[in-house]
Structure formats: C-alpha cells, structure tokens
Write a protein that holds these residues in place. Structure first.
Motif, PDB file in Angstrom:
ATOM      1  N   GLY A  44       0.793  -1.225   0.000  1.00 36.05           N
ATOM      2  CA  GLY A  44       0.000   0.000   0.000  1.00 36.05           C
ATOM      3  C   GLY A  44       0.822   1.270   0.000  1.00 36.05           C
ATOM      4  N   LYS A  45       2.140   1.171  -0.083  1.00 35.80           N
ATOM      5  CA  LYS A  45       2.998   2.358  -0.048  1.00 35.80           C
ATOM      6  C   LYS A  45       3.491   2.780  -1.432  1.00 35.80           C
ATOM      7  CE  LYS A  45       4.516   1.779   4.687  1.00 35.80           C
ATOM      8  NZ  LYS A  45       4.440   0.467   5.268  1.00 35.80           N
ATOM      9  N   ASP A  46       3.323   1.916  -2.427  1.00 34.66           N
ATOM     10  CA  ASP A  46       3.812   2.253  -3.769  1.00 34.66           C
ATOM     11  C   ASP A  46       3.158   3.516  -4.323  1.00 34.66           C
ATOM     12  OD1 ASP A  46       5.747   0.176  -4.391  1.00 34.66           O
ATOM     13  OD2 ASP A  46       4.051  -1.212  -4.365  1.00 34.66           O
ATOM     14  N   GLU A  47       1.897   3.738  -3.971  1.00 39.17           N
ATOM     15  CA  GLU A  47       1.185   4.908  -4.504  1.00 39.17           C
ATOM     16  C   GLU A  47       1.798   6.226  -4.037  1.00 39.17           C
ATOM     17  OE1 GLU A  47      -1.938   1.604  -4.159  1.00 39.17           O
ATOM     18  OE2 GLU A  47      -0.214   2.288  -3.015  1.00 39.17           O
ATOM     19  N   LYS A  48       2.422   6.238  -2.851  1.00 37.54           N
ATOM     20  CA  LYS A  48       3.046   7.461  -2.322  1.00 37.54           C
ATOM     21  C   LYS A  48       4.452   7.679  -2.861  1.00 37.54           C
ATOM     22  CE  LYS A  48       0.823   8.087   2.150  1.00 37.54           C
ATOM     23  NZ  LYS A  48       1.067   8.272   3.577  1.00 37.54           N
ATOM     24  N   ALA A  49       5.066   6.618  -3.356  1.00 34.22           N
ATOM     25  CA  ALA A  49       6.483   6.659  -3.717  1.00 34.22           C
ATOM     26  C   ALA A  49       6.728   7.239  -5.105  1.00 34.22           C
ATOM     27  CB  ALA A  49       7.058   5.242  -3.662  1.00 34.22           C
ATOM     28  N   ILE A  50       7.951   7.685  -5.280  1.00 39.49           N
ATOM     29  CA  ILE A  50       8.493   7.947  -6.612  1.00 39.49           C
ATOM     30  C   ILE A  50       9.331   6.719  -6.935  1.00 39.49           C
ATOM     31  CG2 ILE A  50      10.138   9.325  -7.918  1.00 39.49           C
ATOM     32  CD1 ILE A  50       9.186  11.746  -6.464  1.00 39.49           C
ATOM     33  N   HIS A  51       9.225   6.244  -8.155  1.00 40.43           N
ATOM     34  CA  HIS A  51       9.853   4.984  -8.540  1.00 40.43           C
ATOM     35  C   HIS A  51      11.038   5.243  -9.459  1.00 40.43           C
ATOM     36  CE1 HIS A  51       6.448   2.808  -6.784  1.00 40.43           C
ATOM     37  NE2 HIS A  51       5.791   3.906  -7.145  1.00 40.43           N
ATOM     38  N   LEU A  52      12.189   4.714  -9.062  1.00 40.98           N
ATOM     39  CA  LEU A  52      13.417   4.827  -9.847  1.00 40.98           C
ATOM     40  C   LEU A  52      13.625   3.501 -10.572  1.00 40.98           C
ATOM     41  CD1 LEU A  52      16.092   6.243 -10.622  1.00 40.98           C
ATOM     42  CD2 LEU A  52      17.058   5.352  -8.484  1.00 40.98           C
ATOM     43  N   GLY A  70       8.227  11.827   6.170  1.00 37.14           N
ATOM     44  CA  GLY A  70       6.923  11.605   6.766  1.00 37.14           C
ATOM     45  C   GLY A  70       6.076  10.563   6.063  1.00 37.14           C
ATOM     46  N   ASP A  71       6.438  10.163   4.854  1.00 40.93           N
ATOM     47  CA  ASP A  71       5.644   9.160   4.133  1.00 40.93           C
ATOM     48  C   ASP A  71       6.001   7.730   4.540  1.00 40.93           C
ATOM     49  OD1 ASP A  71       4.139  10.992   2.759  1.00 40.93           O
ATOM     50  OD2 ASP A  71       5.271  10.838   0.898  1.00 40.93           O
ATOM     51  N   TYR A  72       7.188   7.519   5.067  1.00 34.89           N
ATOM     52  CA  TYR A  72       7.613   6.185   5.496  1.00 34.89           C
ATOM     53  C   TYR A  72       8.353   6.296   6.821  1.00 34.89           C
ATOM     54  CZ  TYR A  72       8.859   1.288   4.788  1.00 34.89           C
ATOM     55  OH  TYR A  72       8.969  -0.072   4.896  1.00 34.89           O
ATOM     56  N   PHE A  73       9.416   7.108   6.831  1.00 38.50           N
ATOM     57  CA  PHE A  73      10.154   7.452   8.038  1.00 38.50           C
ATOM     58  C   PHE A  73       9.981   8.946   8.281  1.00 38.50           C
ATOM     59  CE2 PHE A  73      12.742   3.720   6.672  1.00 38.50           C
ATOM     60  CZ  PHE A  73      12.714   2.995   7.849  1.00 38.50           C
TER      61      PHE A  73
END
Length: 151
Positions: A44-52, A70-73
């Motif tokens: 459920g965290k992929d939507e918040k991430a930027i993907h490299l 703040g999104d993960y740590f």
C-alpha cells in the motif's frame, strides 16, 4: 558498443502496466524467491512513492522506491532497493544510489535520508555516506539495521 543503463523516475500513476508488472516481478524474484522470504511486498505504499527504474537492454534490472519525509520514516527514505541477479556484475547499485539520493534532493528538497538496510549491505551503504543508527533487528526474518544520511 556496450549498452548502458537508462534511468527513469516516475510517480505511481505514471508507470505503464508493463513497467509496474516488471517492477513487481523483479521485487518478487529477489525478495521472495531468491531471499526465500515470504512477506507482503504489495504494502500500500507504492502509490506514495516515486519509482526509480533502471533499464538495461530494454529490461528493468534495477529499481528503488523513494519517499518524502513523513511518508515512510520521519526523514525521506529509499526502499525496495533491488538489482536483478543477471545484472549484478554490472555494478549498477552504486549508480542507482547516486540517482536515488539526487532524486530525493530534486523532487522532495530533502538531504536527510533514512533507510532500513539489510545488514550484509552495511558497507555498500556506508560508501554512500549512510551511518548505522540502530542495533540489528529482524525484518521478515532478515537481519536489518537502520541507517541515516545527513548532508
């Protein structure tokens, strides 16, 4: 002429279906099968991430997901760092970390980064100015340490 890796940075909704499938396949191949670790990769965290994404010979062989503070740590973070086993001899890991750190600075304006690193990769992350900030702990039965980079 030798092929070089091509880096792309995308938000979740910018990933094509093929890219998303390739990323999930790569993460599953390494983290679930190779490391023999049953865990919930789709968290459920992929939507918040930027993907490299790192493409080599038209195949995604390197990947990391990047989070804002703040999104993960509390700090920005880098996770799901993975290189396909067939590409590890190309030494793309160091280039990927440089790309990830630069992207966090560019997209999030952050220089403080926290990671949950597999313990055996401590020296690799130290070479990118990360410092161990916790004792060893088990995450999905794999030894990890928290590391921070503050420049």
């Amino acid at each position: 002429m030798a092929s070089t890796i091509k880096w792309k940075i995308k938000r979740f909704n910018e990933l094509s279906l093929q890219e998303l499938y390739s990323v999930l396949k790569l993460r599953s191949h390494v983290f679930v099968v190779e490391q023999n670790c049953v865990y919930q990769d789709i968290d459920g965290k992929d939507e918040k991430a930027i993907h490299l994404l790192g493409e080599y010979n038209d195949k995604i062989v390197a990947y990391a997901r990047l989070f804002n503070a703040g999104d993960y740590f509390e700090n920005a973070s880098i996770g799901r760092v993975v290189i396909h086993p067939d590409a590890r001899d190309k030494k793309f890991g160091h280039e990927m970390m440089q790309q990830a750190i630069a992207a966090i600075e560019l997209y999030f304006g952050q220089t403080k980064i926290t990671i949950s690193a597999q313990l055996y990769l401590k020296k690799f992350y130290e070479s990118h100015q990360f410092i161990q900030t916790s004792e060893m702990y088990l995450e999905d039965d794999i030894e990890h340490i928290e590391m921070k980079r503050e420049l």
